[in-house]
Design a protein around this motif. Structure first.
Motif, PDB file in Angstrom:
ATOM      1  N   ILE A   1       0.854  -1.184   0.000  1.00 28.23           N
ATOM      2  CA  ILE A   1       0.000   0.000   0.000  1.00 28.23           C
ATOM      3  C   ILE A   1       0.894   1.240   0.000  1.00 28.23           C
TER       4      ILE A   1
ATOM      5  N   LYS B   1      -3.250   0.898  -3.907  1.00 23.92           N
ATOM      6  CA  LYS B   1      -2.673  -0.452  -3.973  1.00 23.92           C
ATOM      7  C   LYS B   1      -1.565  -0.428  -5.007  1.00 23.92           C
TER       8      LYS B   1
ATOM      9  N   ILE C   1      -1.685  -7.583   4.442  1.00 20.85           N
ATOM     10  CA  ILE C   1      -2.277  -6.465   5.171  1.00 20.85           C
ATOM     11  C   ILE C   1      -2.639  -6.898   6.592  1.00 20.85           C
TER      12      ILE C   1
ATOM     13  N   ILE D   1      -4.434  -0.384   8.294  1.00 22.32           N
ATOM     14  CA  ILE D   1      -4.794  -0.265   6.880  1.00 22.32           C
ATOM     15  C   ILE D   1      -6.226  -0.757   6.735  1.00 22.32           C
TER      16      ILE D   1
ATOM     17  N   GLU E   1      -9.613  -1.273   4.180  1.00 24.50           N
ATOM     18  CA  GLU E   1     -10.097  -1.379   2.796  1.00 24.50           C
ATOM     19  C   GLU E   1     -11.609  -1.245   2.790  1.00 24.50           C
TER      20      GLU E   1
ATOM     21  N   LYS F   1     -11.013   0.590  -2.046  1.00 22.54           N
ATOM     22  CA  LYS F   1     -10.167   1.736  -1.746  1.00 22.54           C
ATOM     23  C   LYS F   1      -9.503   1.527  -0.389  1.00 22.54           C
ATOM     24  N   TYR F   2      -8.289   2.063  -0.254  1.00 21.35           N
ATOM     25  CA  TYR F   2      -7.497   1.823   0.943  1.00 21.35           C
ATOM     26  C   TYR F   2      -7.245   3.140   1.687  1.00 21.35           C
ATOM     27  N   LYS F   3      -7.098   2.992   2.984  1.00 18.04           N
ATOM     28  CA  LYS F   3      -6.808   4.149   3.817  1.00 18.04           C
ATOM     29  C   LYS F   3      -5.952   3.698   4.986  1.00 18.04           C
TER      30      LYS F   3
END
Length: 581
Positions: free
Chosen positions: A277, A290, A299, A312, A314, A318-320
């Motif tokens: 990430i 990603k 992760i 992390i 998802e 979308k990832y944050k």
């Protein structure tokens, strides 16, 4: 007093240390300046090289300001001319930087020249015919062209950087790599539909060090112990050249090559790039993408290793990356309740009266709270009300499983999977043992070299330092030999493993009702049946009324789940969860 002969200073400037090492731009500039000075019959040439950017807006940070200081600090050279190849080698800061720099050289009595002919040495005086001269009457005919060229170079630099940085920003947002690779990775170029792009791949042995740090941290191993284990694996930070801040051509030392310290561990753990990430500075604030390459760890392992420091998340692809988990009301709720695992869609069992799925809840009594599994019709409705205590309900299910027997085909398949996972675990253990032995061999060579040095020196300070280094090497060797012995002893007799696995085959209730992972237990129990059973079917002794079991699929599904459990928990620990009597 003798007058020093005049000299010409030829300035060779590059923007990066890479141009110095490859010899690309400097050699061409030297040839150009030498030819120009010979053609113009200028005084003896001295070459002055420096590696420095010329785009700064501060005068004293300009590359050519160092040339001013050089001329000022070396009056014995009597420098009268400063020559550089092309105008953009002088400055790209525009007229606001060029004019003050030129003025400084004029105050030193130095004439600026470039091989491209933009700057001219010609000077005119508008009052020369009257025999008078003032500051305002003396000017350079090429000055207007010089200022215009300075602005053009500044503009071209802006356009060039906009194209370059703009492309890099786009590549990063698409998931490609940018900049130097972190410890454990190395950059490689790959062909894509849009052209060559940079990605990263594991860089052994660094990648093994990083993985080990994450694995040990996820197991809550103290940082002091992590440092000790990873250093025994040979951990060293990367060695890099340290260059002068102003003159990038000058190497003033080496940095790196240090063993792991406890303060380095959080820095490594908190980099999301190790989970694939990217949170690069080219991304918008709070944005994460990603990467187009695999991370060194998963992760889940990244989140476990950080132990609440960072997460992390998802959501919908979308990832944050957050420093703490979001409020509970913003997260997606799970219907699974570990207090009542054997209910709902994960483990569907129907009410014997209304054929609806059984649920569970806690009732408050006069003296205590009481847990029950019950039908959805808790109030008498449609003429029934089903309710069983939690203990009686789960004991009934467990009693049913105790009566089940696996067929030989399923047992054979289970054995194959368990033994395969076991051999993989042993293979990794032997690999770590071999690595420890290789480190011992390296330390033997280091110890021998230090002894040879000790024979040659006589200064007490150096002798004491060498003796300390030898003591450190001997301590590391001792620890590595202990690690090697532990790894070799971990190779358990395979007959004991088979015996233990056979015990599980005869005690499915201990596999399904482990009591450690309730979601797994419920999923395994639910996969036994070809049709959703009624609760009363578990209590009957009539074989025709028993729940309908899956003939072959049940074994495949259970084996697959067991295989995943082995992989997640690490082989030997799963095998020793239950002890055979």
């Amino acid at each position: 007093m003798a007058i020093s002969p005049q000299h010409t200073l030829g300035v060779v400037r590059v923007s990066t240390s890479g141009q110095i090492e490859t010899g690309d731009s400097p050699d061409h500039q030297k040839l150009n300046i030498e030819y120009f000075c010979n053609n113009k019959k200028l005084p003896e040439l001295i070459i002055y090289e420096l590696a420095h950017s010329a785009t700064s807006n501060e005068l004293k940070k300009q590359a050519l300001y160092q040339v001013v200081e050089y001329v000022r600090n070396h009056p014995e050279l009597n420098i009268k001319f400063v020559v550089f190849s092309f105008f953009d080698r002088f400055t790209r800061g525009g007229a606001e930087i060029y004019i003050p720099l030129k003025k400084l050289f004029q105050e030193l009595g130095v004439t600026l020249l470039d091989t491209g002919g933009v700057i001219s040495a010609e000077v005119n005086n508008t009052l020369e015919h009257l025999g008078k001269s003032y500051k305002w009457s003396v000017y350079s005919p090429s000055e207007k062209g010089e200022i215009l060229k300075a602005e053009e170079d500044k503009s071209s630099t802006r356009d060039m950087l906009s194209r370059l940085i703009g492309s890099e920003i786009s590549y990063v947002r698409e998931g490609y790599a940018n900049g130097p690779a972190e410890l454990g990775y190395r950059n490689i170029k790959v062909d894509t539909e849009e052209g060559k792009r940079t990605v990263r791949e594991p860089n052994p042995p660094e990648s093994e060090w990083v993985k080990k740090i994450y694995e040990l941290s996820a197991q809550h191993v103290p940082e002091e112990r992590i440092v000790e284990i990873v250093n025994l694996m040979g951990f060293k930070t990367r060695t890099m050249k340290k260059r002068d801040r102003l003159d990038r051509k000058k190497i003033i030392g080496l940095i790196g090559g240090r063993p792991l310290k406890d303060y380095m561990i959080p820095r490594i753990l908190e980099k999301p790039i190790y989970a694939g990430i990217n949170v690069h500075k080219f991304l918008l604030k709070g944005e994460a993408v990603k990467a187009k390459f695999e991370g060194l760890v998963s992760i889940d392992l990244w989140n476990k290793a950080n132990q609440g420091r960072r997460f992390i998340i998802e959501r919908e692809g979308k990832y944050k990356v957050v420093k703490k988990l979001p409020p509970e009301y913003t997260t997606r709720k799970s219907r699974f309740n570990p207090q009542f695992p054997f209910k709902g869609k994960l483990c569907p069992i129907m009410c014997p009266d209304c054929s609806r799925l059984i649920t569970g809840s806690v009732s408050k009594g006069k003296k205590d709270h009481y847990s029950f599994y019950h039908g959805t019709c808790t109030v008498r409705k449609n003429g029934h009300s089903f309710r069983v205590s939690k203990k009686a309900y789960e004991d009934t299910l467990k009693s049913f499983v105790q009566r089940l027997k696996m067929d030989e085909k399923a047992k054979t398949r289970w054995k194959q999977i368990v033994l395969q996972k076991w051999y993989e675990k042993i293979g990794q253990t032997k690999k770590e043992s071999i690595s420890a032995q290789e480190r011992v061999t390296d330390l033997d060579a280091t110890e021998k070299m230090l002894y040879e040095k000790l024979k040659m020196v006589t200064l007490p300070e150096i002798v004491q330092k060498l003796e300390s280094e030898i003591a450190d090497v001997m301590i590391q060797k001792k620890k590595l030999k202990e690690v090697r012995t532990d790894k070799e002893e971990a190779d358990t007799n395979i007959e004991e493993v088979i015996k233990l696995v056979g015990y599980y085959f005869e005690h499915l209730d201990e596999v399904i009702f482990s009591g450690t992972d309730y979601a797994r237990d419920a999923r395994l129990f639910g996969m036994l049946f070809a049709e959703t059973p009624h609760f009363d079917q578990f209590k009957t002794s009539n074989t025709e009324e028993l729940p309908k079991l899956k003939p072959a699929i049940v074994h495949i599904q259970m084996i697959k789940d067991f295989e995943n459990t082995l992989s997640a928990e690490g082989g030997s620990r799963t095998l020793t969860r239950f002890k055979a009597p």
